[in-house]
Design an enzyme around this catalytic site. Structure first.
Site, PDB file in Angstrom:
ATOM      1  N   GLU A  94       0.849  -1.194   0.000  1.00 32.25           N
ATOM      2  CA  GLU A  94       0.000   0.000   0.000  1.00 32.25           C
ATOM      3  C   GLU A  94       0.883   1.242   0.000  1.00 32.25           C
ATOM      4  OE1 GLU A  94      -2.484   2.515  -0.465  1.00 32.25           O
ATOM      5  OE2 GLU A  94      -3.587   0.666   0.022  1.00 32.25           O
ATOM      6  N   ASP A 143      -8.614   1.511  -6.807  1.00 36.09           N
ATOM      7  CA  ASP A 143      -8.982   2.834  -7.314  1.00 36.09           C
ATOM      8  C   ASP A 143      -9.699   2.666  -8.651  1.00 36.09           C
ATOM      9  OD1 ASP A 143      -9.058   5.487  -8.315  1.00 36.09           O
ATOM     10  OD2 ASP A 143      -7.293   5.994  -7.130  1.00 36.09           O
ATOM     11  N   THR A 216     -15.266  -4.281   4.205  1.00 37.73           N
ATOM     12  CA  THR A 216     -14.356  -3.186   4.505  1.00 37.73           C
ATOM     13  C   THR A 216     -15.102  -1.847   4.482  1.00 37.73           C
ATOM     14  OG1 THR A 216     -13.759  -2.754   2.196  1.00 37.73           O
ATOM     15  CG2 THR A 216     -12.535  -4.490   3.350  1.00 37.73           C
ATOM     16  N   ARG A 217     -14.413  -0.821   4.927  1.00 42.08           N
ATOM     17  CA  ARG A 217     -15.044   0.507   4.936  1.00 42.08           C
ATOM     18  C   ARG A 217     -15.353   0.974   3.516  1.00 42.08           C
ATOM     19  NH1 ARG A 217     -10.525   5.054   5.619  1.00 42.08           N
ATOM     20  NH2 ARG A 217      -8.737   4.005   4.700  1.00 42.08           N
ATOM     21  N   TYR A 218     -14.560   0.541   2.536  1.00 44.23           N
ATOM     22  CA  TYR A 218     -14.827   0.916   1.148  1.00 44.23           C
ATOM     23  C   TYR A 218     -16.100   0.248   0.656  1.00 44.23           C
ATOM     24  CZ  TYR A 218     -10.101   2.797   1.160  1.00 44.23           C
ATOM     25  OH  TYR A 218      -8.980   3.523   1.466  1.00 44.23           O
ATOM     26  N   GLU A 219     -16.303  -1.009   1.040  1.00 47.73           N
ATOM     27  CA  GLU A 219     -17.531  -1.681   0.643  1.00 47.73           C
ATOM     28  C   GLU A 219     -18.736  -1.053   1.323  1.00 47.73           C
ATOM     29  OE1 GLU A 219     -18.072  -5.994  -0.257  1.00 47.73           O
ATOM     30  OE2 GLU A 219     -18.994  -5.964   1.738  1.00 47.73           O
TER      31      GLU A 219
END
Length: 238
Positions: A94, A143, A216-219
């Site tokens: 990352e 991204d 996850t927080r993105y999901e």
């Protein structure tokens, strides 16, 4: 591009994401100063390893199977997998230093010992991973680069997929999750072109998350905004 541009001899590689966001909290700076070096997988960057000597992945995790997460975000999934699978070793890549700091805090809290962290571009990691050394890889909510002219910046292009394919062992699994329909389309075109087999047999195989999945927080953001996650499983032929 393959022309060398840097004194280290590194090839010029455009990087379009962010390396740093908002100001780090004192605790996050402490994680970076205190914990990051000890969790290094070894010399990966061009400055540390200009000869591109391959990592000794067998010694790194004492012979345990090696997994790889590409762009781990805040690290929720990476730590979850490490806790659920103590018999494997996992490297997370990352370049966004705020995400790295978040992960280090989670590692310290969870006390996991089977993780290594590379705070940089996954392409540099591909350079030094031995061929056939990785038994499972994850690309989760990468991204999206939604504008058409930016689609070449996405991970699912030959620049990334070809070296990833080389690093994976025969029979290795490659998981991709995204909530962007056009990213799904590009994934289903480019990943098989790189040599992978898509493992879906029916709609449930891309609509339902994996049995060992942690959201996850993105999901969660995608779900709040009304987007539909897709879970695609590929395999390097045995």
């Amino acid at each position: 591009m393959t022309d060398t541009k840097h004194p280290s001899g590194a090839p010029w590689r455009n990087f379009y994401g962010r390396f740093k966001g908002k100001t780090l909290r004192p605790s996050q700076k402490d994680y970076l100063d205190t914990d990051l070096d000890a969790l290094s997988p070894g010399p990966v960057s061009w400055e540390d390893n200009p000869e591109r000597t391959k990592l000794d992945t067998t010694a790194l995790f004492e012979g345990r199977p090696l997994w790889l997460e590409i762009g781990f975000g805040g690290g929720e999934h990476l730590v979850h997998q490490a806790l659920q699978n103590p018999g494997v070793g996992i490297i997370g890549c990352e370049p966004f230093i705020n995400g790295v700091a978040m992960l280090l805090g989670k590692i310290r809290e969870a006390g996991v010992k089977n993780l290594r962290v590379f705070p940089g571009d996954a392409r540099d990691m591909f350079d030094v991973l031995p061929s056939g050394s990785v038994e499972k890889a994850f690309l989760l909510y990468p991204d999206p680069w939604p504008k058409k002219r930016h689609h070449r910046r996405r991970f699912v292009t030959p620049e990334h997929l070809d070296p990833l394919f080389d690093c994976l062992a025969p029979g290795a699994e490659f998981r991709v999750a995204t909530d962007i329909p056009d990213y799904v389309r590009q994934t289903l075109i480019e990943v098989p072109k790189a040599g992978f087999e898509w493992r879906a047999e029916g709609p449930a195989d891309w609509r339902a998350p994996w049995a060992d999945w942690i959201s996850t927080r993105y999901e969660q953001k995608a779900l709040r905004e009304g987007r539909t996650p897709h879970y695609m499983t590929f395999r390097k032929p045995a």
